[in-house]
Design a protein around this motif. Structure first.
Motif, PDB file in Angstrom:
ATOM      1  N   LEU A   1      -7.018  -2.301  -4.934  1.00  0.00           N
ATOM      2  CA  LEU A   1      -6.894  -3.044  -3.678  1.00  0.00           C
ATOM      3  C   LEU A   1      -8.237  -3.586  -3.198  1.00  0.00           C
ATOM      4  CD1 LEU A   1      -5.079  -3.892  -1.350  1.00  0.00           C
ATOM      5  CD2 LEU A   1      -5.470  -1.667  -0.306  1.00  0.00           C
ATOM      6  N   HIS A   2      -9.255  -2.769  -3.340  1.00  0.00           N
ATOM      7  CA  HIS A   2     -10.589  -3.224  -2.962  1.00  0.00           C
ATOM      8  C   HIS A   2     -10.966  -4.475  -3.749  1.00  0.00           C
ATOM      9  CE1 HIS A   2     -12.301   0.263  -0.630  1.00  0.00           C
ATOM     10  NE2 HIS A   2     -11.117   0.702  -0.976  1.00  0.00           N
TER      11      HIS A   2
ATOM     12  N   ASP B 162      -6.009   2.241  -4.788  1.00  0.00           N
ATOM     13  CA  ASP B 162      -6.951   1.891  -3.737  1.00  0.00           C
ATOM     14  C   ASP B 162      -8.109   1.085  -4.300  1.00  0.00           C
ATOM     15  OD1 ASP B 162      -5.537   3.045  -1.713  1.00  0.00           O
ATOM     16  OD2 ASP B 162      -6.511   4.982  -1.881  1.00  0.00           O
ATOM     17  N   ARG B 163      -8.622   1.521  -5.441  1.00  0.00           N
ATOM     18  CA  ARG B 163      -9.729   0.774  -6.029  1.00  0.00           C
ATOM     19  C   ARG B 163      -9.278  -0.624  -6.432  1.00  0.00           C
ATOM     20  NH1 ARG B 163     -12.173   4.039 -10.715  1.00  0.00           N
ATOM     21  NH2 ARG B 163     -10.155   5.107 -10.697  1.00  0.00           N
TER      22      ARG B 163
ATOM     23  N   ILE C  42       0.858  -1.160   0.000  1.00  0.00           N
ATOM     24  CA  ILE C  42       0.000   0.000   0.000  1.00  0.00           C
ATOM     25  C   ILE C  42       0.902   1.220   0.000  1.00  0.00           C
ATOM     26  CG2 ILE C  42      -0.299  -0.048   2.511  1.00  0.00           C
ATOM     27  CD1 ILE C  42      -3.160   0.946   2.036  1.00  0.00           C
ATOM     28  N   GLU C  43       0.678   2.098  -0.959  1.00  0.00           N
ATOM     29  CA  GLU C  43       1.577   3.230  -1.145  1.00  0.00           C
ATOM     30  C   GLU C  43       1.328   4.298  -0.089  1.00  0.00           C
ATOM     31  OE1 GLU C  43       3.054   3.997  -4.645  1.00  0.00           O
ATOM     32  OE2 GLU C  43       2.822   1.864  -5.020  1.00  0.00           O
TER      33      GLU C  43
END
Lengths: 330, 330
Positions: A85-86, A82-83, A69-70
């Motif tokens: 990752l979801h 993020d999307r 995670i950046e």
DNA sequence: GGGCAGGATTGGATCGTTCAAGTTGCTGGA
DNA sequence: TCCAGCAACTTGAACGATCCAATCCTGCCC
């Protein structure tokens, strides 16, 4: 708290041995159907769940996938990962894996985090994002034969390992084609400095689309770092050129948004198309090229579980097409 | 791949027993300094890292924290939790914990995920986000004495458990005070339907600020679900009122952005202040109330490690102040 | 020199699971 | 009748760490 239910509890309850319970879970076909059912009922009745730590100690597999995670940066482009990752978490979960996060500020630190994660948690595999030319991370992992999939192509050796990517060039080509079809000829491109895999790819799509339509791209290209301010500055610079563009394709929504603001401030309007279809683009009505992130995440999990579950498969590659999302600003 | 380095390897290399190596790691003070150093050198030389699975099996602790990741929704408000997650991962890492993700579509499913995570992975604790009145999740966890911290207050019983929250009322009060100081009196508020803890809190700050300045809030309030379109619709409705507001405070950036667009479309301008300081607000120049998310995440980890490492401590609470970020639109 | 106290070190058991090597009971062919 | 062959299940050992109880030092005092 209810007391621990182990495989032995289930075994006693179903009047079989531990191993039979284990077989019901891991190799049901070798257990007689009636025994199998008795054990399964016991599992449900007692609410038994296999202890991963114990399983992992024996098998060396953890059913854990690590994703970086950046650090929070821009906020606009960060949302893309993020999307992703979801989507990854959801798909991994339904494939029986869980996602563990780690952070790293640079490639070297990321590599040293790998060692930590592998020896301490016995991670099964990695999903690596944002690959670039000669990425040291993939080299490190490949050398140790650790399963991994990248979201992003290995730009130097296309077949080096399994990867999923979105065809950025196809996206910018489609955006450019859309503007050509709307009658524009001098379609400008604001992209990042040459040298990055992703940036060069996105520029190439625009470039080829113009050439294909018989338009000379010369003088319609601009290079800048990413950012809203940079986009604005670059758009202003392009407006001052001898033959300014009449429409713009940008390598990111940040650049597009900056360009849009600069154009508005200059009292000009022209179609601008961004890249990534971030929430910001949706909010301000900016057209943008949308990456199928959920899909990409799902394919990453697919490829990774292939590597993990199957016998040594050859690496596989998936290239997804982005979609042009038109909004009222273009 | 280099072969496995276990505690026994280290012990042989340092010519001591396994237990002594374990003591060096877990209780260094009871080992003679020279022995300790010899062991530590062996650890470094061999690159030994304790196997979490084995440790966990014996101690029942995993050094793993679970956090829920929401399904991708709005994209604007989702970014708040994403930024929180980033901070959480970083702080947890430096406290020696790692973050594991899980998904759930509703509270019931989330609770059943707890059971899974606890029995399969021996999770040490949970960070729960988005609490509301009578939250069944915290009740379930508390009943089983499972350590957890919420980001968000338990609105019914302020001292029920450890939590970190941002004082939303203070934020809207500051925003309202800023507009009052700029000479506005009829300052409107667009918020969510009454009943949600967070929404009511944000409305209360605006309400109190107006009352404190001797302004009657009657007719300046509006309720709507969250969203850009909803914000726009509500702003239009307010413009049509007998005494329309001359400035707006909103419960979210989505609402503020919608309001802004409606006002622009109606040919009106007035200051609008959003909430959460999302990337979208930054991109369009919208003033907004910024939650100190990194700080909140760090405090969550603090409180959780307190619960985990310390002996039964009393629950602690942290209320952070948000900051008003002024941009050119207000 | 022997005994003793105290801390440092050792060996064995254990956590919950799976692997490997049994054991049991049944079928069928000679 | 005997035993090979197989399916179904059981038992013992192992993974790598920590906990517990027993043993070994060491220095000190009488």
């Amino acid at each position: 708290m209810a007391e621990k239910v182990t495989i032995a509890t289930v075994a006693r309850h179903a009047r079989v041995s531990r191993q039979t319970v284990s077989n019901v879970i891991n190799a049901p076909h070798i257990v007689r159907p009636e025994t199998r059912q008795r054990v399964q009922e016991a599992i449900v009745t007692l609410g038994y769940r296999a202890n991963q730590a114990a399983r992992q100690m024996r098998t060396g597999r953890s059913r854990l996938i690590a994703v970086r995670i950046e650090p929070t940066r821009d906020g606009i482009n960060g949302s893309v990962l993020d999307r992703f990752l979801h989507g990854l978490t959801e798909t991994a979960e339904s494939a029986g894996y869980r996602v563990m996060l780690y952070t790293a500020t640079d490639d070297d630190r990321e590599i040293s985090a790998y060692g930590d994660l592998l020896s301490a948690y016995d991670l099964d595999g990695f999903v690596i994002t944002g690959t670039d030319h000669g990425d040291p991370r993939t080299a490190w992992l490949a050398e140790r034969e650790i399963p991994f999939v990248t979201f992003g192509r290995p730009w130097d050796h296309p077949q080096a390992h399994s990867w999923v990517d979105v065809d950025g060039a196809a996206g910018t080509r489609e955006a450019t084609a859309h503007l050509l079809a709307a009658g524009h000829l001098r379609i400008g491109f604001i992209g990042w400095p040459a040298g990055s895999g992703v940036g060069d790819d996105r520029r190439a799509g625009w470039h080829r689309a113009l050439l294909g339509a018989g338009v000379d791209p010369d003088g319609l290209d601009a290079e800048t770092e990413d950012g809203i301010a940079e986009g604005a500055r670059t758009a202003r610079e392009m407006l001052g050129r001898p033959a300014p563009p009449t429409a713009l394709v940008c390598a990111s929504d940040s650049l597009a948004l900056g360009a849009l603001q600069a154009l508005r401030a200059a009292g000009t309007t022209m179609p601008v198309i961004g890249f990534d279809d971030t929430p910001v683009a949706a909010a301000v009505g900016l057209s943008s090229i949308s990456q199928p992130l959920g899909d990409a995440a799902a394919r990453c999990v697919d490829l990774l579980t292939d590597l993990l579950d199957g016998p040594h498969r050859d690496p596989r590659q998936v290239l997804l097409r982005p979609a042009l999302v038109l909004r009222h600003l273009a």
